[in-house]
Design a protein around this motif. Structure first.
Motif, PDB file in Angstrom:
ATOM      1  N   PHE A  97       0.839  -1.198   0.000  1.00  0.00           N
ATOM      2  CA  PHE A  97       0.000   0.000   0.000  1.00  0.00           C
ATOM      3  C   PHE A  97       0.876   1.249   0.000  1.00  0.00           C
ATOM      4  CE2 PHE A  97       0.585   1.494   4.383  1.00  0.00           C
ATOM      5  CZ  PHE A  97       1.145   0.366   4.975  1.00  0.00           C
ATOM      6  N   ASN A  98       0.223   2.348  -0.399  1.00  0.00           N
ATOM      7  CA  ASN A  98       0.868   3.658  -0.419  1.00  0.00           C
ATOM      8  C   ASN A  98       0.411   4.424   0.822  1.00  0.00           C
ATOM      9  OD1 ASN A  98       0.972   6.631  -0.964  1.00  0.00           O
ATOM     10  ND2 ASN A  98       2.007   5.929  -2.813  1.00  0.00           N
ATOM     11  N   LEU A  99       1.354   4.744   1.721  1.00  0.00           N
ATOM     12  CA  LEU A  99       0.997   5.371   2.992  1.00  0.00           C
ATOM     13  C   LEU A  99       0.359   6.739   2.790  1.00  0.00           C
ATOM     14  CD1 LEU A  99       1.067   5.197   6.070  1.00  0.00           C
ATOM     15  CD2 LEU A  99       3.328   6.245   6.021  1.00  0.00           C
ATOM     16  N   VAL A 100       0.876   7.510   1.827  1.00  0.00           N
ATOM     17  CA  VAL A 100       0.314   8.845   1.569  1.00  0.00           C
ATOM     18  C   VAL A 100      -1.140   8.732   1.136  1.00  0.00           C
ATOM     19  CG1 VAL A 100       0.488  10.911   0.150  1.00  0.00           C
ATOM     20  CG2 VAL A 100       2.563   9.794   0.978  1.00  0.00           C
ATOM     21  N   ILE A 159      -3.453   7.795   4.205  1.00  0.00           N
ATOM     22  CA  ILE A 159      -3.695   8.910   5.139  1.00  0.00           C
ATOM     23  C   ILE A 159      -4.532  10.005   4.475  1.00  0.00           C
ATOM     24  CG2 ILE A 159      -2.563  10.732   6.476  1.00  0.00           C
ATOM     25  CD1 ILE A 159      -0.317   8.815   7.069  1.00  0.00           C
ATOM     26  N   THR A 160      -4.302  10.248   3.178  1.00  0.00           N
ATOM     27  CA  THR A 160      -5.107  11.244   2.454  1.00  0.00           C
ATOM     28  C   THR A 160      -6.562  10.810   2.407  1.00  0.00           C
ATOM     29  OG1 THR A 160      -3.191  11.824   1.103  1.00  0.00           O
ATOM     30  CG2 THR A 160      -5.360  12.482   0.279  1.00  0.00           C
ATOM     31  N   THR A 161      -6.809   9.509   2.202  1.00  0.00           N
ATOM     32  CA  THR A 161      -8.184   8.994   2.198  1.00  0.00           C
ATOM     33  C   THR A 161      -8.858   9.248   3.543  1.00  0.00           C
ATOM     34  OG1 THR A 161      -7.586   7.262   0.619  1.00  0.00           O
ATOM     35  CG2 THR A 161      -9.596   6.920   1.913  1.00  0.00           C
ATOM     36  N   ILE A 162      -8.118   9.041   4.614  1.00  0.00           N
ATOM     37  CA  ILE A 162      -8.679   9.296   5.950  1.00  0.00           C
ATOM     38  C   ILE A 162      -9.023  10.772   6.114  1.00  0.00           C
ATOM     39  CG2 ILE A 162      -8.099   9.336   8.416  1.00  0.00           C
ATOM     40  CD1 ILE A 162      -6.407   6.820   7.865  1.00  0.00           C
ATOM     41  N   LYS A 163      -8.127  11.637   5.648  1.00  0.00           N
ATOM     42  CA  LYS A 163      -8.386  13.078   5.748  1.00  0.00           C
ATOM     43  C   LYS A 163      -9.647  13.457   4.984  1.00  0.00           C
ATOM     44  CE  LYS A 163      -6.466  17.636   4.731  1.00  0.00           C
ATOM     45  NZ  LYS A 163      -5.397  18.396   4.067  1.00  0.00           N
ATOM     46  N   ASN A 164      -9.803  12.922   3.768  1.00  0.00           N
ATOM     47  CA  ASN A 164     -10.992  13.232   2.965  1.00  0.00           C
ATOM     48  C   ASN A 164     -12.263  12.718   3.636  1.00  0.00           C
ATOM     49  OD1 ASN A 164      -9.332  14.398   1.044  1.00  0.00           O
ATOM     50  ND2 ASN A 164      -9.195  12.543  -0.205  1.00  0.00           N
ATOM     51  N   GLU A 222       1.392  15.425   7.920  1.00  0.00           N
ATOM     52  CA  GLU A 222       2.829  15.586   7.699  1.00  0.00           C
ATOM     53  C   GLU A 222       3.452  14.203   7.598  1.00  0.00           C
ATOM     54  OE1 GLU A 222       3.112  19.556  10.542  1.00  0.00           O
ATOM     55  OE2 GLU A 222       4.503  17.888  10.821  1.00  0.00           O
ATOM     56  N   ILE A 223       4.015  13.879   6.412  1.00  0.00           N
ATOM     57  CA  ILE A 223       4.575  12.550   6.181  1.00  0.00           C
ATOM     58  C   ILE A 223       6.043  12.693   5.803  1.00  0.00           C
ATOM     59  CG2 ILE A 223       4.402  10.426   4.830  1.00  0.00           C
ATOM     60  CD1 ILE A 223       1.443  11.053   4.453  1.00  0.00           C
ATOM     61  N   ASP A 224       6.882  11.996   6.515  1.00  0.00           N
ATOM     62  CA  ASP A 224       8.329  12.023   6.295  1.00  0.00           C
ATOM     63  C   ASP A 224       8.641  11.546   4.871  1.00  0.00           C
ATOM     64  OD1 ASP A 224      11.068  11.863   6.392  1.00  0.00           O
ATOM     65  OD2 ASP A 224      11.126  10.847   8.329  1.00  0.00           O
ATOM     66  N   ALA A 246      -7.054  22.687  16.029  1.00  0.00           N
ATOM     67  CA  ALA A 246      -6.252  22.036  14.989  1.00  0.00           C
ATOM     68  C   ALA A 246      -6.077  20.564  15.324  1.00  0.00           C
ATOM     69  CB  ALA A 246      -4.884  22.708  14.872  1.00  0.00           C
ATOM     70  N   VAL A 247      -6.112  19.733  14.271  1.00  0.00           N
ATOM     71  CA  VAL A 247      -5.869  18.298  14.388  1.00  0.00           C
ATOM     72  C   VAL A 247      -4.859  17.927  13.305  1.00  0.00           C
ATOM     73  CG1 VAL A 247      -6.862  15.998  14.210  1.00  0.00           C
ATOM     74  CG2 VAL A 247      -8.161  17.824  15.306  1.00  0.00           C
ATOM     75  N   SER A 248      -3.896  17.061  13.649  1.00  0.00           N
ATOM     76  CA  SER A 248      -2.875  16.697  12.662  1.00  0.00           C
ATOM     77  C   SER A 248      -2.516  15.230  12.774  1.00  0.00           C
ATOM     78  CB  SER A 248      -1.622  17.550  12.839  1.00  0.00           C
ATOM     79  OG  SER A 248      -0.999  17.254  14.075  1.00  0.00           O
ATOM     80  N   ILE A 249      -2.128  14.650  11.606  1.00  0.00           N
ATOM     81  CA  ILE A 249      -1.551  13.304  11.560  1.00  0.00           C
ATOM     82  C   ILE A 249      -0.125  13.462  11.065  1.00  0.00           C
ATOM     83  CG2 ILE A 249      -1.700  10.982  10.604  1.00  0.00           C
ATOM     84  CD1 ILE A 249      -4.596  11.433   9.973  1.00  0.00           C
ATOM     85  N   SER A 250       0.820  12.810  11.750  1.00  0.00           N
ATOM     86  CA  SER A 250       2.211  12.839  11.284  1.00  0.00           C
ATOM     87  C   SER A 250       2.757  11.416  11.254  1.00  0.00           C
ATOM     88  CB  SER A 250       3.073  13.719  12.192  1.00  0.00           C
ATOM     89  OG  SER A 250       3.172  13.167  13.484  1.00  0.00           O
ATOM     90  N   ALA A 251       3.650  11.176  10.286  1.00  0.00           N
ATOM     91  CA  ALA A 251       4.311   9.878  10.162  1.00  0.00           C
ATOM     92  C   ALA A 251       5.801  10.142   9.948  1.00  0.00           C
ATOM     93  CB  ALA A 251       3.723   9.083   9.004  1.00  0.00           C
ATOM     94  N   ASP A 252       6.646   9.658  10.877  1.00  0.00           N
ATOM     95  CA  ASP A 252       8.091   9.893  10.814  1.00  0.00           C
ATOM     96  C   ASP A 252       8.841   8.566  10.853  1.00  0.00           C
ATOM     97  OD1 ASP A 252       7.369  12.581  12.915  1.00  0.00           O
ATOM     98  OD2 ASP A 252       8.128  12.793  10.870  1.00  0.00           O
ATOM     99  N   LEU A 253       9.817   8.450   9.961  1.00  0.00           N
ATOM    100  CA  LEU A 253      10.656   7.257   9.949  1.00  0.00           C
ATOM    101  C   LEU A 253      11.644   7.337  11.107  1.00  0.00           C
ATOM    102  CD1 LEU A 253      11.506   4.626   8.545  1.00  0.00           C
ATOM    103  CD2 LEU A 253      13.076   5.992   7.145  1.00  0.00           C
TER     104      LEU A 253
END
Length: 740
Positions: free
Chosen positions: A443-446, A449-454, A470-472, A505-512
């Protein structure tokens, strides 16, 4: 008393009981006599104190303390120490007064009597306030005294304590806070209070009125207070009243009036203070005796400690003797009954084993019933939800002008919310029964997460929240893992964040974070600026069906979301962390390792179907008994260039197949007469091999095995997205064409 109780339990020693019974009765009678003597000593101390015979009052209090220690009565010990503290305070030895009050408080806690707390805290308040040691600390003690006065519903102590608190607040120029304590009792005191309380209340009201710039009102209260003080010859209070007259007229810039009362104040002060000098001489003489009593009291306490130690040792010997006798008796009884106990034990073990078997069977039956109930209820809820969501989509398609209607958007959102609730119930049941196995899909992580945002933009807009992701960039484009479970985790956390965040404000972030071989460990954070979670509730938020109390708004929900999140994160071999502060916000974080395989990723990218729509004119047979669902399914199919025929049951389906050629069958499973599985078997027995897709509101895992054995090609769980149905129909028809 402990000794007496033990003797009463050993009633088989008749002679032994007789001897100790006499001792017990004598002890009880002596105890009552001692209590009566202590009460008399304390009452005498109060009488001597009121007559200013402080040396005699202290002697009575000291003897009461000695007697109280002798019978080990914590209540009387506390009262005695309290009385001694009052005497020292009156003789201006505030340090010793505080010391004895604190000793009184120590024993009051052992006795745990509200009246003692009320007295001692009130006296501590007076020491710190009236001696101007620490007025604020005095107020704190007064408030504790008021707490117990309220608990006891003692109206006299309530009024007295409130007046003292108000006077203390006025002394530090906090007039509004002081007024808040006397305002509720003002009318009662002015009407029914004692003369002293009426005078104090009028004086306090006058002070408050002066500092509120209400001149005439203040003068009226001062006049009443002055009259009461004169009538009752309360000269020390009258001095205080004159002082406040002077402050009053200085406040309103009337120096002539202030001077008049200053003359009265000085004249009265000379009389009172000269009398005070005589009192000080007496106090100095008493102080010499007080010093002697200090030494005596210390000796009393040392003697009491020694006495208590000896008493404990004596009691211990008696208790040990009784325990040994009881043990010997129990051993004899045990030996006598040993054989019967063994026989009874064998019988009880056999019966317990049978009961355990029965309980095990009942538990298994209950578990099966629970699973059946969850399966049935989810099916019965999904079926109408398919109709609600479908009809909503039909309305939007037929009436484009309603596309932005908030009512339709709310309807669709509510239906999806209910569907999510149903899925949550099913999900938690699967987790508890350990029926969830993580999948490995690319799967494509971006994209996920974009689907969840929509999906949650409607909620974010409604709450006026800014939603960011915010995706690393160091994270590979394609990962291998269970994307469905990851999406469930993030969707639940984001929905929860939006629920409790308004105008924020609400945010999702993914960091390696790190890599280990082909495994990429990614830290996910869902952060909000919402109302936050109190420290005492943070340990409970991941429990099932738990909703933390909210003060301002009614937040809907079952309390399942975060419980599911916690358990799904554990399936990934990780743990979810929570950081939150009330009115600041909340952050949930967890780390999951996903595999990255470049060769597999390239293969998937090359096999992506760009266009999943069908270009063929397919004829679809829909076997569905629910009229609303017939309308929805028909509308979905006819929205493309496909056509369909709808029948109500399996028999009608076989008749339709004899008369007409179809490219594919959409088969409902739960139907009257014959169900979808049996209908499929009969169709296959006739040699008809066109693709059959099961349409069901049951969970896919529950029907997959039987569907495959019946001859079905695929399964669609209602409600579903139309695009997904078109993709499955197209794939099945193309597979049949390629195979044929």
């Amino acid at each position: 008393m402990q000794l007496t109780n033990l003797m009463n339990r050993t009633n088989f020693f008749s002679l032994f009981l007789l001897l100790f019974f006499c001792v017990s009765n004598a002890f009880s009678q002596d105890y009552k006599k001692e209590k009566t003597e202590i009460e008399a000593l304390l009452n005498q101390a109060v009488a001597d104190f009121n007559d200013a015979k402080f040396d005699k009052a202290l002697e009575s209090s000291k003897q009461a303390l000695i007697n109280s220690f002798a019978i080990n009565d914590n209540s009387f010990i506390a009262q005695s120490y309290n009385t001694i503290g009052v005497i020292y305070n009156e003789c201006s030895d505030t340090k010793k007064a505080i010391e004895f009050y604190e000793k009184a408080l120590k024993y009051a806690k052992k006795a745990d009597k509200d009246k003692l707390y009320n007295w001692i805290y009130g006296n501590l308040g007076s020491v710190y306030y009236f001696n101007n040691i620490d007025v604020k600390k005095g107020i704190t003690y007064y408030k504790k005294a008021l707490l117990y006065a309220d608990k006891l519903k003692d109206s006299t102590d309530i009024k007295y304590t409130r007046i003292n608190i108000a006077g203390a607040y006025f002394a530090i120029d906090n007039y509004e806070e002081g007024n808040s304590y006397i305002n509720p009792i003002k009318n009662e005191v002015l009407t029914n209070g004692s003369e002293e309380n009426k005078m104090s209340m009028n004086l306090l009201l006058g002070i408050y009125a002066t500092n509120s710039d209400k001149k005439s009102e203040a003068e009226r209260y001062y006049s009443i207070a002055e009259r009461i003080a004169n009538d009752n010859k309360l000269d020390s209070f009258l001095i205080n009243i004159y002082e406040n007259w002077v402050r009053h007229y200085n406040h309103f810039k009337q120096p002539e009036k202030a001077a008049e009362f200053k003359i009265k104040l000085d004249a009265l002060s000379k009389i009172v203070y000269s009398e005070d000098k005589l009192n000080n001489i007496r106090k100095a003489a008493v102080q010499i005796e007080l010093d002697e009593y200090k030494v005596q009291l210390e000796r009393v306490e040392e003697a009491n400690d020694s006495h208590q130690k000896s008493l404990k040792e004596s009691k211990l010997i008696v208790i040990l003797f009784i325990v040994i006798l009881i043990v010997l008796l129990l051993l004899l009884l045990t030996l006598y009954k040993n054989i019967k106990i063994r026989e009874q034990a064998n019988f009880e073990l056999k019966r317990a084993y049978q009961e355990l078997l029965l309980a095990k069977e009942k538990a298994e039956e209950a578990s099966q019933l629970k699973s059946q109930f969850v399966s049935t209820i989810t099916h019965e809820l999904r079926t109408p939800l398919y109709g609600v969501i479908g009809i909503t989509n039909i309305i939007l398609d037929e009436h484009k002008e309603l596309a932005q209607s908030p009512h339709l958007r709310s309807l669709k959102f509510s239906a999806k919310y209910l569907l999510a609730l149903v899925n949550d119930i099913l999900q938690i049941n699967k987790i508890e029964e350990k029926r969830i196995v993580l999948e490995n899909l690319i799967f494509n992580l971006v994209d996920e997460i974009t689907t969840i945002k929509n999906s949650v933009e409607y909620i974010a807009d409604k709450n006026n929240d800014k939603f960011t992701i915010e995706i690393d960039t160091a994270i590979p484009e394609f990962l291998i893992g269970d994307k469905l479970r990851l999406s469930q985790i993030l969707m639940n956390l984001v929905s929860n964040a939006l629920k409790f965040t308004k105008n924020g404000a609400v945010s999702i972030s993914a960091d390696l974070k790190r890599t280990e071989g082909t495994t990429y460990f990614i830290e996910f954070k869902v952060k909000d600026t919402g109302i936050g979670i109190a420290k005492e509730h943070q340990s409970k938020v991941f429990d099932k069906f738990v909703q933390i109390e909210r003060k301002e708004e009614d937040y809907q929900g079952t309390g399942l979301g975060l419980s599911i999140v916690s358990k799904l994160v554990e399936l990934f071999g990780s743990k979810i962390e929570l950081e939150s502060e009330e009115n600041i916000g909340t952050t949930f974080s967890f780390t999951i390792g996903f595999e990255y395989d470049e060769d597999k990723s390239k293969e998937i990218i090359n096999n992506i179907e760009v266009d999943l729509s069908t270009s063929g004119l397919y004829n679809i047979l829909v076997v569905e008994d629910n009229k609303i669902n017939q309308v929805v399914t028909k509308k979905i199919i006819q929205s493309t260039n496909m056509s369909c025929t709808i029948v109500d049951d399996g028999y009608a389906a076989m008749v339709a197949l004899d008369r007409e050629n179809f490219d594919l069958i959409l088969m409902d499973i739960n139907m009257p007469l014959i169900n979808g599985f049996e209908t499929t078997r009969r169709i296959r027995e006739k040699g008809i091999m066109i693709p059959i897709i099961a349409l069901t509101a049951f969970d896919k895992e529950e029907v997959t095995e039987e569907a495959i054995s019946a001859g079905m090609n695929d399964i669609m769980v209602k409600p579903f997205e139309p695009s997904k149905l078109f993709q499955v129909i197209s794939n099945q028809i193309k597979q049949k064409e390629n195979a044929g």
